[in-house]
Write a protein that holds these residues in place. Structure first.
Motif, PDB file in Angstrom:
ATOM      1  N   GLN A 236       0.538  -0.912  -0.218  1.00 10.28           N
ATOM      2  CA  GLN A 236      -0.333   0.083   0.246  1.00 10.28           C
ATOM      3  C   GLN A 236       0.769   1.337  -0.102  1.00 10.28           C
ATOM      4  O   GLN A 236       0.809   2.374  -0.964  1.00 10.28           O
ATOM      5  CB  GLN A 236      -1.255   0.098   1.201  1.00 10.28           C
ATOM      6  CG  GLN A 236      -1.988   1.175   1.415  1.00 10.28           C
ATOM      7  CD  GLN A 236      -2.914   1.637   2.399  1.00 10.28           C
ATOM      8  OE1 GLN A 236      -2.535   1.222   3.475  1.00 10.28           O
ATOM      9  NE2 GLN A 236      -3.631   1.091   1.943  1.00 10.28           N
ATOM     10  N   ALA A 237       1.324   1.161   0.732  1.00 14.51           N
ATOM     11  CA  ALA A 237       3.091   2.472   1.030  1.00 14.51           C
ATOM     12  C   ALA A 237       3.236   3.123  -0.059  1.00 14.51           C
ATOM     13  O   ALA A 237       3.631   4.040  -0.496  1.00 14.51           O
ATOM     14  CB  ALA A 237       3.501   2.234   1.930  1.00 14.51           C
ATOM     15  N   GLN A 238       4.202   1.378  -1.219  1.00  8.99           N
ATOM     16  CA  GLN A 238       4.323   1.844  -2.658  1.00  8.99           C
ATOM     17  C   GLN A 238       3.324   2.108  -3.275  1.00  8.99           C
ATOM     18  O   GLN A 238       3.932   3.209  -4.276  1.00  8.99           O
ATOM     19  CB  GLN A 238       4.827   0.359  -3.163  1.00  8.99           C
ATOM     20  CG  GLN A 238       6.118   0.330  -4.114  1.00  8.99           C
ATOM     21  CD  GLN A 238       5.881   0.493  -5.456  1.00  8.99           C
ATOM     22  OE1 GLN A 238       4.261  -0.430  -5.283  1.00  8.99           O
ATOM     23  NE2 GLN A 238       5.420   0.759  -6.744  1.00  8.99           N
ATOM     24  N   LEU A 239       2.035   1.997  -3.877  1.00 12.93           N
ATOM     25  CA  LEU A 239       1.130   2.252  -4.736  1.00 12.93           C
ATOM     26  C   LEU A 239       0.707   3.758  -4.029  1.00 12.93           C
ATOM     27  O   LEU A 239       0.327   4.777  -5.130  1.00 12.93           O
ATOM     28  CB  LEU A 239       0.804   1.034  -4.741  1.00 12.93           C
ATOM     29  CG  LEU A 239       0.565  -0.282  -5.055  1.00 12.93           C
ATOM     30  CD1 LEU A 239      -0.545  -1.382  -5.025  1.00 12.93           C
ATOM     31  CD2 LEU A 239       0.936  -0.317  -6.437  1.00 12.93           C
ATOM     32  N   LYS A 240       0.591   4.009  -2.750  1.00 18.15           N
ATOM     33  CA  LYS A 240      -0.060   5.578  -2.131  1.00 18.15           C
ATOM     34  C   LYS A 240       0.758   6.477  -3.064  1.00 18.15           C
ATOM     35  O   LYS A 240       0.598   7.876  -4.233  1.00 18.15           O
ATOM     36  CB  LYS A 240       0.364   5.309  -1.136  1.00 18.15           C
ATOM     37  CG  LYS A 240      -1.641   4.667  -0.544  1.00 18.15           C
ATOM     38  CD  LYS A 240      -1.860   5.065   0.770  1.00 18.15           C
ATOM     39  CE  LYS A 240      -3.364   5.056   1.035  1.00 18.15           C
ATOM     40  NZ  LYS A 240      -4.128   5.007   2.559  1.00 18.15           N
ATOM     41  N   GLU A 241       2.432   6.085  -2.936  1.00 18.52           N
ATOM     42  CA  GLU A 241       3.596   6.764  -3.393  1.00 18.52           C
ATOM     43  C   GLU A 241       3.486   7.428  -4.785  1.00 18.52           C
ATOM     44  O   GLU A 241       3.998   8.762  -5.085  1.00 18.52           O
ATOM     45  CB  GLU A 241       4.836   6.793  -2.741  1.00 18.52           C
ATOM     46  CG  GLU A 241       5.750   7.409  -2.590  1.00 18.52           C
ATOM     47  CD  GLU A 241       7.625   6.836  -2.017  1.00 18.52           C
ATOM     48  OE1 GLU A 241       8.051   7.401  -1.658  1.00 18.52           O
ATOM     49  OE2 GLU A 241       7.449   5.636  -2.560  1.00 18.52           O
ATOM     50  N   VAL A 242       2.940   6.251  -5.610  1.00 17.89           N
ATOM     51  CA  VAL A 242       3.501   6.717  -6.949  1.00 17.89           C
ATOM     52  C   VAL A 242       2.032   6.948  -7.138  1.00 17.89           C
ATOM     53  O   VAL A 242       2.094   7.762  -8.046  1.00 17.89           O
ATOM     54  CB  VAL A 242       2.665   4.902  -7.685  1.00 17.89           C
ATOM     55  CG1 VAL A 242       2.583   5.753  -8.871  1.00 17.89           C
ATOM     56  CG2 VAL A 242       4.332   4.480  -7.128  1.00 17.89           C
ATOM     57  N   TRP A 243       0.636   6.852  -6.099  1.00 13.76           N
ATOM     58  CA  TRP A 243      -0.422   7.744  -6.594  1.00 13.76           C
ATOM     59  C   TRP A 243      -0.300   9.183  -5.967  1.00 13.76           C
ATOM     60  O   TRP A 243      -0.599   9.653  -6.985  1.00 13.76           O
ATOM     61  CB  TRP A 243      -1.522   7.156  -5.992  1.00 13.76           C
ATOM     62  CG  TRP A 243      -2.633   7.947  -5.609  1.00 13.76           C
ATOM     63  CD1 TRP A 243      -3.038   8.621  -4.943  1.00 13.76           C
ATOM     64  CD2 TRP A 243      -4.381   7.507  -6.143  1.00 13.76           C
ATOM     65  NE1 TRP A 243      -4.252   9.421  -4.825  1.00 13.76           N
ATOM     66  CE2 TRP A 243      -5.116   8.782  -5.724  1.00 13.76           C
ATOM     67  CE3 TRP A 243      -4.756   6.601  -6.639  1.00 13.76           C
ATOM     68  CZ2 TRP A 243      -6.254   8.710  -6.352  1.00 13.76           C
ATOM     69  CZ3 TRP A 243      -5.525   6.471  -7.204  1.00 13.76           C
ATOM     70  CH2 TRP A 243      -6.915   7.585  -7.216  1.00 13.76           C
ATOM     71  N   GLU A 244       0.462   9.596  -5.361  1.00 16.51           N
ATOM     72  CA  GLU A 244       0.850  10.988  -4.769  1.00 16.51           C
ATOM     73  C   GLU A 244       1.735  11.471  -5.495  1.00 16.51           C
ATOM     74  O   GLU A 244       1.446  12.623  -6.829  1.00 16.51           O
ATOM     75  CB  GLU A 244       1.164  11.538  -3.510  1.00 16.51           C
ATOM     76  CG  GLU A 244       1.241  12.695  -3.218  1.00 16.51           C
ATOM     77  CD  GLU A 244       1.834  12.491  -1.017  1.00 16.51           C
ATOM     78  OE1 GLU A 244       1.586  13.366  -0.534  1.00 16.51           O
ATOM     79  OE2 GLU A 244       2.045  11.087  -0.762  1.00 16.51           O
ATOM     80  N   GLU A 245       2.810  10.373  -5.836  1.00 14.95           N
ATOM     81  CA  GLU A 245       4.349  11.967  -6.430  1.00 14.95           C
ATOM     82  C   GLU A 245       3.940  11.603  -8.024  1.00 14.95           C
ATOM     83  O   GLU A 245       4.840  12.398  -8.584  1.00 14.95           O
ATOM     84  CB  GLU A 245       5.002  11.289  -5.712  1.00 14.95           C
ATOM     85  CG  GLU A 245       5.092  11.304  -4.194  1.00 14.95           C
ATOM     86  CD  GLU A 245       6.547  11.383  -3.823  1.00 14.95           C
ATOM     87  OE1 GLU A 245       7.680  11.687  -3.905  1.00 14.95           O
ATOM     88  OE2 GLU A 245       6.825  10.775  -2.283  1.00 14.95           O
TER      89      GLU A 245
END
Length: 474
Positions: A236-245
């Motif tokens: 989840q942390a990796q996917l959210k980072e892509v989603w945001e940045e």
């Protein structure tokens, strides 16, 4: 080294997906489909991947042959229809290959020509290899040698049959499936060679220089380890980072389904290996910077491959090398999705080799080096022998040239002597009579041409005088 992600679309595809990927209707990358990608099955859909993707080099030594065969088969409507209705078992069992008997004559003719060209190419490769390894003018059994190539039937070298298609599918699928393993092995040898060269370099230095070199290396390794936390791929942390940045979206409104649709670049209903690897770019940039001396870009590609393998192992439940929406959403329900622990352990935390493997590798290098040195010595001796032979030939050449020059000189002298002798002898006249030089006392004066007839006239003979008798006779 080329980025492994450029091949990721088809490297580990099953036989069915491999053929579907290259035989279905070409799609423009990013073009929307009429149906929602979330509701369409990746296996039963009209198309999975664009055949244009297959233009990327697979690295197989028969890549061009494979690509051209697929391009020709793509033009036959009957074969395309059978392919869309086929399953993996039909392809593995060779059932689909038998459909080759029903394709058009034009397609079969093209396939026959492709096979003849491939056989001819393989023969040339074999001949070049044999010429380099053994004496020339050795008769080769091409049929026997062609058996080592498994992507075609060597018994029939002129026509493309169902057996050829079956062998091509099986061999390409097996070879592509072994790509990752071969890549890991290649990376291990690269790392061992790098360590071997480092140790040899340190051994060549003096004590003070060696300490300084070791200090510099430790400093580089320290800087390389000092990087932000790397998230576990697919977490989840990796996917959210892509989603945001990368996507520029609100992290508080993260939605896995929307994320999947957004990163299904070609809208084919699945995330292929290339699309997955694009998600790891942000994590890789935390560890590797091409501007930094301590960051090895070869290690970055190994890291990318390890990340993809991790996601495929945990998300791709049917192991078809494609992630469907159902598989992706199911992975977000697992415990590992939210609890990623301490983060991703990078390559330097997992040595690619052991000390025993390094020792065997160095022994292999030493043996190879000794073999090359022996070969170089033999070549040097042969070169010296050729040089001596060349010197002897040059000496013989000079001797022959001198002999020829002497013969020419003798010939010229003989000609001069003959010319001198020719001037000292009286030359015959026009009628064959001899002519003498005028300064000779007894040389006859030639008569004028007009007096020739007079000179030839006979002088009348005088009658002989009667003998006078002496008185005593009387």
């Amino acid at each position: 080294m080329p980025r492994s992600g450029s091949r990721a679309v088809f490297l580990l595809l099953s036989p069915l997906l491999l053929l579907r990927a290259v035989l279905t209707v070409p799609l423009e990358r990013g073009a929307p489909k009429e149906e929602s990608p979330a509701t369409e099955s990746p296996v039963s859909g009209p198309a999975l991947l664009s055949s244009q993707v297959f233009a990327v080099d697979t690295g197989l030594y028969y890549h061009r042959y494979l690509q051209e065969v697929i391009n020709v088969l793509e033009t036959d409507g009957h074969f395309r229809e059978k392919l869309q209705a086929a399953n993996a078992e039909d392809i593995k069992s060779g059932k689909l290959s038998r459909e080759l008997d029903f394709v058009s004559h034009h397609v079969r003719t093209k396939l026959d020509e492709l096979k003849r060209q491939e056989v001819s190419r393989l023969r040339m490769l074999l001949k070049a290899k044999m010429d380099a390894e053994q004496e020339p003018n050795v008769q080769l059994d091409h049929l026997s040698l062609l058996k080592q190539f498994e992507h075609l039937d060597p018994q029939n070298q002129h026509t493309f049959e169902a057996r050829d298609l079956e062998l091509l599918i099986q061999t390409a699928t097996r070879d592509l499936a072994q790509y990752d393993a071969a890549h890991h092995e290649e990376f291990k040898r690269y790392e061992m060679l790098k360590e071997h060269e480092r140790r040899r370099y340190l051994e060549s230095l003096g004590e003070e220089q060696r300490k300084e070199a070791e200090r510099k290396l430790e400093e580089q390794q320290r800087r390389h380890r000092e990087h932000p936390k790397v998230n576990v791929p697919g977490s989840q942390a990796q996917l959210k980072e892509v989603w945001e940045e990368l996507d520029g979206l609100d992290p508080n409104r993260f939605n896995p389904k929307t994320f999947f649709i957004l990163h299904d670049i070609n809208s084919d209903g699945v995330l292929d290996e290339q699309e997955l690897e694009a998600l790891f770019t942000k994590e890789l940039e935390k560890v590797y910077d091409p501007k930094n001396e301590e960051d090895d870009m070869r290690e970055m590609e190994e890291e990318r491959l390890r990340m993809r393998e991790h996601v495929m192992k945990n998300v791709d439940t049917n192991q078809d090398r494609l992630v469907t929406l159902e598989e992706f959403l199911a992975s977000t329900q697992r415990k590992e999705y939210e609890d990623a622990g301490e983060g991703w352990e990078t390559v330097e935390m997992h040595p690619a080799y052991t000390e025993e493997e390094l020792r065997r590798f160095e022994e292999e290098l030493a043996a190879r080096e000794a073999e090359l040195n022996a070969k170089a010595q033999r070549l040097s001796q042969e070169t010296e022998a050729l040089g001596r032979s060349q010197d002897r030939l040059e000496a013989q050449k000079r001797e022959l040239q001198q002999a020829v020059m002497q013969m020419e000189q003798r010939k010229q002298q003989q000609q001069q002597q003959q010319q001198q002798q020719g001037h000292s002898d009286p030359a015959p006249g026009p009628e064959g009579q001899l002519k003498f030089h005028p300064d000779t006392d007894d040389a006859p004066v030639p008569a004028p041409a007009g007096d020739v007839a007079a000179s030839e006239k006979k002088v009348p003979e005088q009658p002989p005088e009667p003998p006078q008798l002496d008185s005593q006779h009387l």
